[in-house]
Design an enzyme around this catalytic site. Structure first.
Site, PDB file in Angstrom:
ATOM      1  CE1 TYR A 150      -3.810   2.445   0.750  1.00 39.44           C
ATOM      2  CE2 TYR A 150      -2.277   3.353   2.371  1.00 39.44           C
ATOM      3  CZ  TYR A 150      -3.445   3.459   1.631  1.00 39.44           C
ATOM      4  OH  TYR A 150      -4.237   4.565   1.758  1.00 39.44           O
ATOM      5  CE  LYS A 154      -3.001   5.132  -1.452  1.00 37.29           C
ATOM      6  NZ  LYS A 154      -4.038   5.605  -2.395  1.00 37.29           N
TER       7      LYS A 154
END
Ligand SMILES: NC(=O)c1ccc[n+]([C@@H]2O[C@H](COP(=O)([O-])OP(=O)(O)OC[C@H]3O[C@@H](n4cnc5c(N)ncnc54)[C@H](OP(=O)(O)O)[C@@H]3O)[C@@H](O)[C@H]2O)c1
Ligand SMILES: *[C@@H]1O[C@H](CO)[C@@H](O)[C@H](O)[C@H]1NC(C)=O
Length: 246
Positions: A150, A154
């Site tokens: 994640y 990002k």
């Protein structure tokens, strides 16, 4: 890549800056307008009225009540074939991206598709279409070298969009988002009133109400910082967003 100094005179200047910005009749688009943050961002933009035109770009048509319906333009696109929808990304001055899914909802591949592929491709089309400012809702801890998928994705997205060279690029890295349903859920609203003390303690360091994120994105849009690219960490978002609260 740095902005933790929020000018003390920010609040004082805000209305002048907003008014100057408003008079330029600029146009913006929002990705993820149906999401928790996006919804609030749309309302905040309608209220503060800093744009002459607001376009929502999404995979489905949304319904709005009353005046908002007339004020908003909607472009329904197929994110798998974004090149076919380049026109939807043309002619905006400012872009906001609150797009996203999770591994839990969409699987690893689906998460990368939305949070990376759709997001970066949209930014590319916007840049090609003449957009000069891009505002990306990212996440606390975003880091392209992270071993967590994640945070890694990002961080990669942040960097790839920076490389596109927008005149102004702002990355927002909030912690956990607190969703506030004041309008639609009176019981929750009452409960929150009683929990207020708790919420404000927790919202300073860990979590942040989506209203504060949306307010910070709008307030920050009208500022004219010296650097082209900036990151607003959780505490910066709190500072800018809170100072916009009346
Ligand atoms: N939740 C948190 O605590 C947290 C913390 C820090 C950062 N963030 C980041 O902040 C951003 C916004 O979060 P949020 O909770 O406000 O988002 P959200 O409520 O989950 O909304 C996501 C938006 O993305 C769109 N979307 C999702 N999958 C899609 C797909 N396959 N194709 C096209 N559109 C798609 C949704 O459209 P539909 O309505 O059509 O599905 C919706 O508009 C995300 O990038 C998230 O990673 C979240
Ligand atoms: C913005 O629109 C107003 C009203 O239509 C117009 O009077 C003004 O000249 C426009 N300003 C710019 C910078 O285009």
């Amino acid at each position: 890549w740095f902005t933790s100094l929020i000018p003390v005179s920010y609040k004082y200047q805000e209305s002048t800056l907003e008014e100057n910005f408003r008079q330029q009749n600029k146009s913006c688009f929002i990705l993820g307008a149906s999401g928790e943050t996006g919804k609030v961002l749309v309302q905040e933009l309608l209220e503060r009225n800093i744009f002459s035109k607001i376009t929502l770009i999404g995979r489905r048509q949304l319904t709005f009540e009353g005046k908002a319906n007339e004020q908003l333009v909607q472009e329904v696109v197929d994110f798998e074939k974004l090149d076919d929808y380049a026109a939807a990304f043309q002619g905006h001055d400012v872009g906001y991206c609150c797009l996203g899914t999770t591994k839990a909802k969409s699987g690893t591949e689906g998460f990368i598709r939305v949070d990376h592929d759709y997001t970066v491709k949209s930014a590319e089309l916007a840049k090609a279409g003449g957009c000069s400012q891009f505002h990306l809702q990212s996440s606390r801890g975003a880091d392209k070298k992270s071993s967590f998928l994640y945070l890694k994705v990002k961080g990669q997205v942040e960097a790839e969009i920076e490389a596109l060279g927008f005149d102004r690029y702002s990355v927002y890295r909030p912690g956990v988002l607190l969703v506030d349903r004041q309008e639609s859920r009176p019981t929750e609203w009452l409960a929150r009133k009683f929990l207020n003390g708790f919420t404000s303690v927790c919202s300073t360091s860990m979590a942040i109400p989506i209203q504060v994120v949306a307010k910070a994105m709008v307030s920050n849009t009208v500022l004219q910082p010296e650097q082209k690219a900036e990151i607003l960490e959780h505490k910066d978002i709190m500072a800018v967003g809170k100072s916009a609260e009346k």
